[in-house]
Design a protein around this motif. Structure first.
Motif, short mmCIF file in Angstrom:
data_model
loop_
_atom_site.label_atom_id
_atom_site.label_comp_id
_atom_site.label_asym_id
_atom_site.label_seq_id
_atom_site.Cartn_x
_atom_site.Cartn_y
_atom_site.Cartn_z
N ALA A 86 -8.47 -4.64 4.34
CA ALA A 86 -7.24 -4.26 5.13
C ALA A 86 -6.40 -5.42 5.36
N GLU A 87 -6.66 -6.66 5.50
CA GLU A 87 -5.97 -7.77 5.77
C GLU A 87 -5.04 -8.06 4.51
N HIS A 88 -5.74 -8.02 3.43
CA HIS A 88 -5.10 -8.34 2.14
C HIS A 88 -4.02 -7.37 1.94
N ASP A 91 -1.17 -8.27 4.10
CA ASP A 91 -0.48 -9.38 3.35
C ASP A 91 0.40 -8.77 2.34
N VAL A 92 0.20 -7.88 1.45
CA VAL A 92 1.20 -7.14 0.62
C VAL A 92 2.37 -6.40 1.27
N HIS A 93 2.05 -5.88 2.31
CA HIS A 93 2.95 -5.12 3.11
C HIS A 93 4.03 -5.88 3.55
N ARG A 94 3.66 -7.01 4.17
CA ARG A 94 4.68 -8.05 4.70
C ARG A 94 5.45 -8.69 3.68
N LEU A 117 -4.80 0.12 -3.90
CA LEU A 117 -5.16 1.26 -3.36
C LEU A 117 -5.20 1.38 -1.75
N HIS A 118 -5.48 0.27 -1.31
CA HIS A 118 -5.38 0.10 0.23
C HIS A 118 -4.00 0.32 0.62
N ALA A 212 -16.02 -8.73 1.03
CA ALA A 212 -15.09 -8.02 1.48
C ALA A 212 -15.07 -7.02 0.65
N VAL A 213 -15.33 -6.90 -0.62
CA VAL A 213 -15.62 -5.63 -1.35
C VAL A 213 -16.78 -4.81 -0.96
#
Length: 288
Positions: A86-88, A91-94, A117-118, A212-213
């Motif tokens: 979720a944090e990764h 990061d992509v979102h930001r 996918l998230h 994390a996976v």
């Protein structure tokens, strides 16, 4: 550019920058011109992982690559802390919010595909098309297979702790369906030796990203509702029985989509960068 960008440098059509996010500083690179294409790398790969493929895309796309949190120049405020999927995705979102105002295209490879996918589930308005190449996503699998493959990933961690990188590499290759004795590649590739930085990155990937996976909370049902076009993909040389290929198959079945076959195997983007770029360009030019 947002004020959260701490620094940037521009060299011709290439720019590098740093983005402050909660708990970390992200390093990123933008090259080329055209619609934005984000490449989320596999394994220990950082912004330079696809150094041979990106030049075959920059005449058509503005290509964004980055060091995933915990790797290379993307430093953690708490070194050694595990970053959740979720944090990764956050990061992509930001990162996308800083680089573009338009929906982006995205290629995700292995763990990068799981991050994609998230993002598709949480921020569908930011990604118009996601090519998900062999996502390392146990939550896509039936329960029995999921348990088996999560145990495989945990076994890699145990082997790394006992035997180091040299001991774990053969088993990592087996898990993702790579046969080093039979792997072919295009000529003239840039050497990517296992230097000190890659050793550190591999260590973080194995100890933390694999955790994390294993602990991931992806809800596959959310992927059936997203407005993001998701394209399941797999390497031509990846055996059908292995974990990552099974995940691609389950994703295709979930979405009622056809698996797109790319040159090479799990790491076809690095072993066959020219042919891989050509296939990717063709897919992204095709509208559903």
């Amino acid at each position: 550019m947002s004020s959260t960008v701490r620094s940037s440098s521009v060299h011709g059509s290439s720019a590098e920058g740093s983005l402050a996010v909660a708990g970390a500083m992200l390093h990123y690179r933008v090259q080329g011109s055209g619609p934005l294409l984000l490449i989320a790398q596999s394994g220990e790969g950082d912004a330079g992982r696809t150094v041979d493929m990106v030049p075959h895309l920059t005449d058509t796309f503005r290509v964004l690559t980055y060091d995933r949190r915990g790797l290379s120049r993307s430093r953690l405020e708490e070194p050694g802390r595990t970053t959740s999927l979720a944090e990764h995705a956050e990061d992509v979102h930001r990162l996308l919010a800083v680089v573009t105002d338009e929906p982006a295209l995205m290629l995700g490879c292995s763990m990068g595909a799981l991050i994609g996918l998230h993002v598709a589930a949480r921020y569908p308005e930011q990604v118009s098309t996601l090519v998900a190449h062999e996502p390392v996503a146990p939550r896509l699998l039936p329960a029995q297979l999921r348990d088996r493959h999560e145990a495989e990933l945990a076994g890699l961690q145990e082997l790394y702790r006992a035997s180091g990188l040299s001991g774990v590499f053969p088993e990592m290759a087996r898990v993702v369906g790579i046969d080093p004795s039979r792997q072919d590649a295009e000529p003239g590739l840039t050497p990517q030796p296992i230097d000190d930085q890659r050793r550190v990155n591999f260590g973080y990937f194995i100890e933390h990203d694999l955790s994390a996976v294993i602990e991931d909370t992806l809800d596959p049902a959310e992927l059936t509702r997203t407005q993001t076009r998701i394209v399941p993909a797999a390497g031509a040389d990846t055996p059908a029985r292995v974990f990552d290929r099974r995940c691609a198959t389950e994703l295709a079945d979930l979405l009622g989509a056809e698996i797109q076959t790319f040159p090479g195997g799990h790491n076809g983007n690095t072993t066959h960068p020219r042919a891989y770029a050509e296939k990717l360009r063709s897919l992204l030019a095709t509208r559903p």
